[in-house]
Design a protein around this motif. Structure first.
Motif, mmCIF file in Angstrom:
data_model
loop_
_atom_site.group_PDB
_atom_site.id
_atom_site.type_symbol
_atom_site.label_atom_id
_atom_site.label_comp_id
_atom_site.label_asym_id
_atom_site.label_seq_id
_atom_site.Cartn_x
_atom_site.Cartn_y
_atom_site.Cartn_z
ATOM 1 N N LEU A 144 16.560 -39.070 75.078
ATOM 2 C CA LEU A 144 17.781 -38.405 75.526
ATOM 3 C C LEU A 144 18.130 -38.819 76.954
ATOM 4 O O LEU A 144 17.318 -39.404 77.669
ATOM 5 C CB LEU A 144 17.614 -36.888 75.477
ATOM 6 N N GLY A 145 19.336 -38.464 77.376
ATOM 7 C CA GLY A 145 19.735 -38.613 78.763
ATOM 8 C C GLY A 145 19.572 -37.305 79.508
ATOM 9 O O GLY A 145 18.671 -36.512 79.213
ATOM 10 N N ASP A 146 20.479 -37.031 80.449
ATOM 11 C CA ASP A 146 20.384 -35.809 81.242
ATOM 12 C C ASP A 146 20.692 -34.557 80.433
ATOM 13 O O ASP A 146 20.191 -33.476 80.742
ATOM 14 C CB ASP A 146 21.357 -35.866 82.423
ATOM 15 N N TYR A 147 21.535 -34.682 79.407
ATOM 16 C CA TYR A 147 21.972 -33.492 78.683
ATOM 17 C C TYR A 147 22.482 -33.867 77.299
ATOM 18 O O TYR A 147 22.704 -35.037 76.983
ATOM 19 C CB TYR A 147 23.069 -32.750 79.461
ATOM 20 N N ILE A 148 22.649 -32.823 76.477
ATOM 21 C CA ILE A 148 23.305 -32.927 75.170
ATOM 22 C C ILE A 148 24.557 -32.061 75.230
ATOM 23 O O ILE A 148 24.489 -30.892 75.626
ATOM 24 C CB ILE A 148 22.396 -32.414 74.039
ATOM 25 N N ASP A 149 25.688 -32.608 74.825
ATOM 26 C CA ASP A 149 26.926 -31.822 74.724
ATOM 27 C C ASP A 149 27.198 -31.485 73.260
ATOM 28 O O ASP A 149 27.187 -32.369 72.404
ATOM 29 C CB ASP A 149 28.114 -32.607 75.281
ATOM 30 N N ILE A 150 27.449 -30.204 72.992
ATOM 31 C CA ILE A 150 27.855 -29.744 71.666
ATOM 32 C C ILE A 150 29.251 -29.154 71.809
ATOM 33 O O ILE A 150 29.453 -28.186 72.552
ATOM 34 C CB ILE A 150 26.870 -28.695 71.121
ATOM 35 N N PRO A 151 30.260 -29.712 71.135
ATOM 36 C CA PRO A 151 31.655 -29.308 71.379
ATOM 37 C C PRO A 151 31.947 -27.838 71.093
ATOM 38 O O PRO A 151 32.668 -27.191 71.847
ATOM 39 C CB PRO A 151 32.455 -30.221 70.441
ATOM 40 N N LYS A 152 31.391 -27.305 69.997
ATOM 41 C CA LYS A 152 31.631 -25.909 69.635
ATOM 42 C C LYS A 152 30.334 -25.278 69.162
ATOM 43 O O LYS A 152 29.675 -25.801 68.258
ATOM 44 C CB LYS A 152 32.692 -25.806 68.530
ATOM 45 N N GLU A 153 29.988 -24.155 69.768
ATOM 46 C CA GLU A 153 28.756 -23.465 69.398
ATOM 47 C C GLU A 153 28.885 -21.969 69.672
ATOM 48 O O GLU A 153 29.810 -21.514 70.340
ATOM 49 C CB GLU A 153 27.558 -24.025 70.189
ATOM 50 N N GLU A 154 27.951 -21.220 69.123
ATOM 51 C CA GLU A 154 27.798 -19.809 69.448
ATOM 52 C C GLU A 154 27.055 -19.698 70.769
ATOM 53 O O GLU A 154 26.081 -20.414 70.998
ATOM 54 C CB GLU A 154 27.012 -19.101 68.348
#
Length: 244
Positions: A144-154
């Protein structure tokens, strides 16, 4: 290379009652996760669900499972106490356990952590989530890199009623400003436990490549290791120095 035997457990209720969830996961959440893991040659992957006999977790299944992945939400109370106790015992004996998203409220997770793990803040508005990697050298975040982006989540927000993790690997930030401990490692007995937060059923989170990569990495991290043989109870005098 030793083959790791994985069982993906899912209560499999949302997919049967909610058309939106069924459209996202036509083979069930367990099917989506298992399908990805089967692409890795070092894993032998099977599935189990709540409504199977013994919840699909017979002694035979658990005895051959190196790592158990657990997703539950609606039906925590429907899990038999004796099955939850059996899973807990297998973790103490060395089986790895990965608890996903709303599995934080499961009997298995609460029995292993000893707190009200269902106590947290939540909001299911489909906000953006950014999972920050805070232990870059940990095997669970390999690749992985610095972070994971999830567009829509709870959204899940602190306070999350868990003991301090042995290792905290990921922290989430949400659009509303909340943060959450989202990648938590524990050791219980000879077993390793990883809690991974993402995975609300109405969003396609288990089709996200980096989320699946974390789960795959976590399986390899949680796989049993030999370790020492430990005895308990009353022992004979001199037995700890070979009887000399």
């Amino acid at each position: 290379m030793t083959t790791i035997k994985v069982t993906v457990w899912n209560e499999y209720r949302h997919e049967k009652t909610n058309p939106q969830v069924a459209e996202i996961y036509p083979e069930g959440i367990h099917g989506a996760i298992a399908g990805h893991l089967r692409t890795a040659g070092e894993l032998d992957v099977s599935t189990a669900t709540l409504d199977e006999p013994e919840h699909g977790l017979t002694d035979e299944v658990l005895d051959r499972t190196d790592v158990l992945i657990w997703w539950g939400h609606l039906a925590h109370g429907d899990v038999r106490d004796d099955i939850a106790d059996k899973v807990r015992e297998r973790v103490l004996q060395g089986m790895g356990l990965i608890v996903l998203h709303s599995g934080h409220g499961s009997k298995v997770f609460e029995r292993l952590l000893g707190t009200r793990t269902g106590a947290l803040k939540w909001r299911d508005d489909g906000e953006r989530e950014r999972l920050w990697v805070i232990e870059h050298g940990h095997p669970i975040v390999d690749g992985l890199g610095d972070y994971i982006d999830i567009p829509k989540e709870e959204m899940y927000g602190e306070r999350f009623e868990i003991p301090a993790p042995d290792e905290l690997v990921l922290i989430s930030w949400f659009e509303g400003g909340e943060v959450f401990r989202s990648g938590c490692c524990y050791r219980r007995g000879k077993g390793k436990l990883f809690y991974f937060r993402p995975g609300h059923e109405t969003f396609p989170v288990y089709h996200h490549p980096q989320v699946l990569q974390v789960i795959h990495n976590a399986v390899k991290w949680a796989a049993p290791t030999r370790g020492a043989t430990v005895s308990y109870g009353r022992i004979a005098s001199g037995s700890l120095n070979g009887g000399q």
